[in-house]
Each structure stands twice: as C-alpha cells, then as structure tokens.
Motif scaffolding. Structure first.
Motif, mmCIF file in Angstrom:
data_model
loop_
_atom_site.group_PDB
_atom_site.id
_atom_site.type_symbol
_atom_site.label_atom_id
_atom_site.label_comp_id
_atom_site.label_asym_id
_atom_site.label_seq_id
_atom_site.Cartn_x
_atom_site.Cartn_y
_atom_site.Cartn_z
ATOM 1 N N ASP A 1 0.807 -1.218 0.000
ATOM 2 C CA ASP A 1 0.000 0.000 0.000
ATOM 3 C C ASP A 1 0.847 1.277 0.000
ATOM 4 O O ASP A 1 0.314 2.364 -0.223
ATOM 5 N N TYR A 2 2.128 1.161 0.260
ATOM 6 C CA TYR A 2 2.990 2.331 0.390
ATOM 7 C C TYR A 2 3.827 2.610 -0.850
ATOM 8 O O TYR A 2 4.466 3.657 -0.939
ATOM 9 N N HIS B 1 6.137 9.545 0.268
ATOM 10 C CA HIS B 1 5.911 8.137 0.609
ATOM 11 C C HIS B 1 6.688 7.738 1.857
ATOM 12 O O HIS B 1 6.212 6.944 2.657
ATOM 13 N N THR B 2 7.860 8.312 2.054
ATOM 14 C CA THR B 2 8.651 8.007 3.248
ATOM 15 C C THR B 2 7.984 8.594 4.484
ATOM 16 O O THR B 2 7.909 7.937 5.526
ATOM 17 N N ALA C 1 11.535 -1.832 2.647
ATOM 18 C CA ALA C 1 10.615 -1.085 3.510
ATOM 19 C C ALA C 1 11.221 -0.856 4.891
ATOM 20 O O ALA C 1 11.095 0.238 5.463
ATOM 21 N N LYS D 1 4.835 9.204 4.952
ATOM 22 C CA LYS D 1 3.633 8.410 5.233
ATOM 23 C C LYS D 1 4.020 7.089 5.911
ATOM 24 O O LYS D 1 3.411 6.692 6.906
ATOM 25 N N TRP D 2 5.024 6.412 5.391
ATOM 26 C CA TRP D 2 5.509 5.146 5.952
ATOM 27 C C TRP D 2 6.048 5.372 7.366
ATOM 28 O O TRP D 2 5.758 4.615 8.290
ATOM 29 N N LYS E 1 3.222 5.818 9.918
ATOM 30 C CA LYS E 1 2.531 4.555 10.210
ATOM 31 C C LYS E 1 3.368 3.695 11.146
ATOM 32 O O LYS E 1 2.894 3.210 12.171
ATOM 33 N N LEU F 1 6.701 1.870 -2.040
ATOM 34 C CA LEU F 1 8.046 2.365 -1.764
ATOM 35 C C LEU F 1 9.002 1.926 -2.868
ATOM 36 O O LEU F 1 9.247 0.735 -3.040
#
Length: 186
Positions: free
Chosen positions: A43-44, A64-65, A96, A67-68, A71, A46
């Motif tokens: 979903d990410y 994206h980083t 990841a 957001k990851w 989480k 990466l």
C-alpha cells in the motif's frame, strides 16, 4: 493500549502473505491486551530506497517516506509475516525496513515465516536486521510450511496446532513491547 502492526512482507502478485496475515489478525483480535492492525507494504509503493539522507537522521524528503514513517512510528511492536525467498526475507520487506531507523527503535518484533522450510532462513535474516535497528525480537516464532500448511502451495490451510504457535509469539511480542515502553518514553 499497546499497538502491534502485523506487517505483510511481500508485494508479489499472488502472494501467500496476505492470507497468512489475515489469519494472524483473526487470532490476535480475540485478545484484549493489545490492538492489532494489518500493515501492507504494498500500500505504500516504496521504490528502491530513494531518500538522499541516511534514515538515522529522520530527514525525509519524499511523501511516501513520511507516510511510511508515520505509520510505523505509531506502533509499539511488530509481527512480520515474511516469505522466504532464496534463504532470506523478501527484497520488498528489506527495502521497507531500510527506509526508516528511529521509528523501529526500542520496540519488539515477532515473526511468522512461510516457505518450503517454514521460512526459517527468512526469519533468521530478519533477526539480524532487527538487532541493528534496536528491536527486541522474541524467541517464539511461527513456521508455516508450503507442504503442510498450504494446499497446492497457494491455498492457505494452516494445521490446527499452528494457532498455539501464534498465541505464544503474540504473548512475547506484547510482553516485550510493554517492557520497552520505558525506553520509548525517554
């Protein structure tokens, strides 16, 4: 309440990891001593690590980083559901994990491995990585064989005794996540 992520460690089309993670989540949801959430690395989206600075700096430039990072930082511990590819974890999961550093520190991790030999080499590979990230990996682990826990190597049908393996691993992940909370507060 202690929060544990169940991380799906494969992005391969037709992967078995999603069914395994849902099964672990069903078992975990029966508990009242922690909250559990499935986190799917797919979903990410990466890409191969593309941040210009070391993850140890926490200076992320990519959406994206960030957001990851948000989480992963929100959890107290992790359960990694990992396939075994060539005696190691998947490249997607390793990528990841490598995106971050501080977000993993002083937390606990358990492992659910699957493959021809129960994902044992993949889990051992992850244990080395977790040590470098200051993650306390627990001894109890779940070993799922493509020969006995999957029909035709693809339809997940775990042996009934595997439930107690999952429960033992979760017990340890919660205990260590709680114990390490003192370090995370500093």
């Amino acid at each position: 309440m202690t929060k544990i992520a169940i991380i799906i460690g494969s992005t391969r089309p037709g992967r078995n990891g999603e069914a395994v993670a849902r099964w672990v989540h069903r078992i975990a949801k029966e508990r009242t001593d922690a909250e559990f959430e499935i986190v799917d690395i797919a979903d990410y989206n990466l890409p191969l690590l593309d941040e210009p600075m070391s993850p140890a700096t926490g200076q992320y430039t990519k959406a994206h980083t960030k957001k990851w990072s948000g989480k992963i930082a929100s959890f107290d511990g992790y359960i990694f559901v990992t396939p075994e590819y060539n005696h190691a974890t998947s490249g997607a999961l390793k990528n990841a994990i490598d995106y971050l550093y501080n977000e993993w520190n002083n937390k606990a991790a358990g492992f659910v491995g699957y493959g021809a030999a129960g994902g044992i080499s993949a889990v051992e590979n992850l244990r080395l990585i977790m040590g470098e990230l200051q993650v306390a990996d627990v001894r109890a682990q779940v070993r799922l064989s493509l020969f006995t826990d999957f029909e035709n190597f693809s339809e997940f049908k775990p042996a009934s005794y595997q439930v107690s393996s999952v429960e033992a691993m979760i017990d340890q992940v919660i205990a260590w996540s709680d114990a390490l909370s003192v370090l995370r507060q500093n």
